[in-house]
Design a protein around this motif. Structure first.
Motif, short mmCIF file in Angstrom:
data_model
loop_
_atom_site.label_atom_id
_atom_site.label_comp_id
_atom_site.label_asym_id
_atom_site.label_seq_id
_atom_site.Cartn_x
_atom_site.Cartn_y
_atom_site.Cartn_z
N GLY A 254 0.89 -1.20 -0.16
CA GLY A 254 -0.13 0.17 0.02
C GLY A 254 0.84 1.24 -0.03
O GLY A 254 0.13 2.34 -0.14
N SER A 255 2.17 1.23 0.03
CA SER A 255 2.91 2.29 -0.10
C SER A 255 2.79 2.95 -1.37
O SER A 255 2.71 2.43 -2.41
CB SER A 255 4.29 1.92 0.19
N PHE A 256 3.05 4.31 -1.24
CA PHE A 256 3.28 5.23 -2.60
C PHE A 256 4.47 5.80 -2.83
O PHE A 256 5.35 6.15 -1.85
CB PHE A 256 2.34 6.50 -2.31
N HIS A 257 5.04 5.79 -4.00
CA HIS A 257 6.35 6.08 -4.45
C HIS A 257 6.19 7.07 -5.45
O HIS A 257 5.79 7.05 -6.43
CB HIS A 257 7.10 4.95 -4.65
N PHE A 258 6.77 8.40 -5.17
CA PHE A 258 6.67 9.67 -6.02
C PHE A 258 7.74 9.67 -6.84
O PHE A 258 8.75 10.07 -6.05
CB PHE A 258 6.02 10.78 -5.47
N VAL A 259 8.14 9.60 -8.09
CA VAL A 259 9.13 9.51 -8.69
C VAL A 259 9.19 10.92 -9.62
O VAL A 259 8.44 10.81 -10.56
CB VAL A 259 9.70 8.39 -9.35
N ILE A 260 10.08 11.82 -9.48
CA ILE A 260 10.19 12.81 -10.21
C ILE A 260 11.59 12.90 -10.96
O ILE A 260 12.85 13.16 -10.30
CB ILE A 260 9.92 14.28 -9.72
N VAL A 261 11.55 12.62 -12.22
CA VAL A 261 12.78 12.56 -12.96
C VAL A 261 12.52 12.87 -14.56
O VAL A 261 11.52 12.42 -15.18
CB VAL A 261 13.50 11.16 -13.16
N ASN A 262 13.22 14.12 -14.88
CA ASN A 262 13.08 14.76 -16.06
C ASN A 262 11.51 14.97 -16.29
O ASN A 262 10.87 15.01 -17.53
CB ASN A 262 13.59 13.88 -17.34
N LEU A 263 10.91 15.71 -15.41
CA LEU A 263 9.39 15.83 -15.47
C LEU A 263 8.98 16.74 -16.63
O LEU A 263 7.95 16.63 -17.25
CB LEU A 263 9.15 16.36 -13.91
N PHE A 264 9.87 17.58 -16.90
CA PHE A 264 9.48 18.74 -17.99
C PHE A 264 10.44 18.16 -19.46
O PHE A 264 10.30 19.21 -20.39
CB PHE A 264 9.68 20.14 -17.53
N GLY A 265 10.90 17.13 -19.45
CA GLY A 265 11.57 16.90 -20.57
C GLY A 265 10.89 16.61 -21.84
O GLY A 265 11.26 16.75 -22.98
N ALA A 266 9.52 16.58 -21.73
CA ALA A 266 8.70 16.39 -22.97
C ALA A 266 7.14 16.97 -22.67
O ALA A 266 7.24 17.35 -21.61
CB ALA A 266 8.16 14.77 -23.19
N PRO A 267 6.61 17.27 -23.59
CA PRO A 267 5.10 17.97 -23.36
C PRO A 267 4.45 17.09 -22.32
O PRO A 267 4.19 15.97 -22.37
CB PRO A 267 4.43 17.83 -24.76
N LEU A 268 3.76 17.75 -21.37
CA LEU A 268 3.22 17.13 -20.10
C LEU A 268 1.68 17.29 -20.21
O LEU A 268 1.22 18.33 -20.22
CB LEU A 268 3.85 17.81 -18.70
N HIS A 269 1.04 16.04 -20.26
CA HIS A 269 -0.37 16.29 -20.28
C HIS A 269 -0.93 15.42 -19.23
O HIS A 269 -2.09 15.75 -18.70
CB HIS A 269 -0.76 15.69 -21.80
N HIS A 270 -0.17 14.37 -18.59
CA HIS A 270 -0.88 13.60 -17.38
C HIS A 270 0.43 13.10 -16.75
O HIS A 270 1.43 12.86 -17.35
CB HIS A 270 -1.78 12.59 -17.81
N LEU A 271 0.21 12.82 -15.41
CA LEU A 271 1.06 11.94 -14.86
C LEU A 271 0.49 10.32 -14.43
O LEU A 271 -0.65 10.29 -14.61
CB LEU A 271 1.52 12.46 -13.44
N LEU A 272 1.45 9.56 -14.34
CA LEU A 272 0.74 8.18 -14.23
C LEU A 272 0.91 7.75 -12.62
O LEU A 272 1.77 8.11 -11.99
CB LEU A 272 1.61 7.19 -15.04
N VAL A 273 -0.02 6.96 -12.40
CA VAL A 273 -0.08 6.20 -11.26
C VAL A 273 -0.70 4.73 -11.42
O VAL A 273 -1.35 4.31 -12.21
CB VAL A 273 -1.29 6.63 -10.14
N ALA A 274 0.53 3.83 -10.89
CA ALA A 274 0.27 2.44 -11.36
C ALA A 274 0.30 1.70 -10.10
O ALA A 274 1.02 2.01 -8.95
CB ALA A 274 1.47 1.99 -12.20
N ARG A 275 -0.61 0.59 -10.10
CA ARG A 275 -0.51 -0.44 -9.02
C ARG A 275 0.27 -1.60 -9.32
O ARG A 275 0.09 -2.15 -10.29
CB ARG A 275 -1.79 -0.77 -8.54
N TYR A 276 1.50 -1.71 -8.50
CA TYR A 276 2.28 -2.68 -8.74
C TYR A 276 2.81 -3.33 -7.67
O TYR A 276 3.50 -2.56 -6.80
CB TYR A 276 3.60 -2.04 -9.79
#
Length: 271
Positions: free
Chosen positions: A62-84
């Motif tokens: 149930g932990s959440f892992h927020f990863v910010i790497v090269n966030l603005f490197g490409a046109p940004l329309h959404h961020l992903l949230v995956a259950r893995y």
């Protein structure tokens, strides 16, 4: 109490990391927030994947892992949230998700964003979404199927050899290769071996730890993540021998020369 980890390329010399933590805590003071690293390279995705995948597996369900790497490197329309693996990975849609997971997760949602948003406006949306997901589950987000997919570097091999890339160089300039103990032993099949880097630097044994060799001697061992690592006892392996981390984006862009490739790979010969 929800658990959040932060892994970024933004450093810790200003207020940003503290501000992001404050956004989560303002919405729900019960968040437990842990820092993994804030000094990842913007362009070295294998490094980010190695760091994240080997840290995330030690966190509770149930932990959440927020990863910010090269966030603005490409046109940004959404961020992903995956259950893995019963945890949640939040990251840009730039190939990081599949690099970290090693596959495309089955459950992926999208946090809609505007390309004009600032970093803290984006992270505020992430904080709000994470709080909602913690209470209601990933189903509260719009599902998404088409995402950017990139995958971890794999070693190449022949009957009597393996070639791996330098995956990570740690703070002590020890050098991690993308060859696991299992891959090594399967290819070795009980044979003698020579680990070769640069033109004629050779290691012929696997050590148990850094103290298994004499002062300033080269050694190879399998680290706590199970990856082959070459080092100098009480020395700086990468700096002394000019070894460099493999940069997939530079290779794809054609900016790497044969000479750079030479300093980014390690070969193992079996006899």
């Amino acid at each position: 109490m929800p658990i959040l980890t932060l892994t970024t390329d933004i450093g810790q010399r200003d207020f940003l990391v503290g501000a992001i933590k404050g956004q989560f805590l303002s919405l729900d003071p019960s968040w437990i927030i842990a820092d993994i690293s804030h000094y990842l390279s913007q362009t070295n995705y294998p490094q980010a994947a190695y760091t994240c995948s080997n840290a995330f597996k030690y966190y509770p369900t149930g932990s959440f892992h927020f990863v910010i790497v090269n966030l603005f490197g490409a046109p940004l329309h959404h961020l992903l949230v995956a259950r893995y693996n019963d945890q949640y990975i939040i990251c840009p849609d730039n190939g990081l998700l599949t690099m970290i997971a090693g596959e495309k997760p089955r459950e992926i949602g999208a946090i809609k964003v505007d390309r004009r948003h600032t970093l803290l406006e984006l992270t505020q949306l992430v904080a709000e979404a994470a709080c909602g997901i913690h209470k209601k589950g990933l189903g509260m987000l719009e599902p998404i199927q088409e995402i950017e997919e990139k995958y971890p570097l794999r070693p190449t091999s022949g009957p009597d050899w393996m070639e791996g890339q330098i995956l990570f160089i740690d703070n002590f300039e020890n050098v991690v290769i993308n060859i696991t103990r299992q891959e090594f032993e399967e290819q070795r099949n009980g044979r003698a071996f020579k680990i070769v880097f640069k033109r004629n630097e050779i290691i012929e044994t696997i050590s148990d730890n850094y103290n298994s060799v004499s002062e300033s001697e080269k050694l190879a061992w399998f680290n706590s993540a199970g990856y082959l690592e070459i080092a100098l006892r009480n020395g700086n392996m990468a700096g002394l021998f000019g070894l460099q981390g493999y940069n997939e984006q530079m290779q794809q862009a054609g900016t790497s020369t044969d000479n750079k490739w030479f300093y980014q790979t390690v070969r193992i010969f079996f006899e």
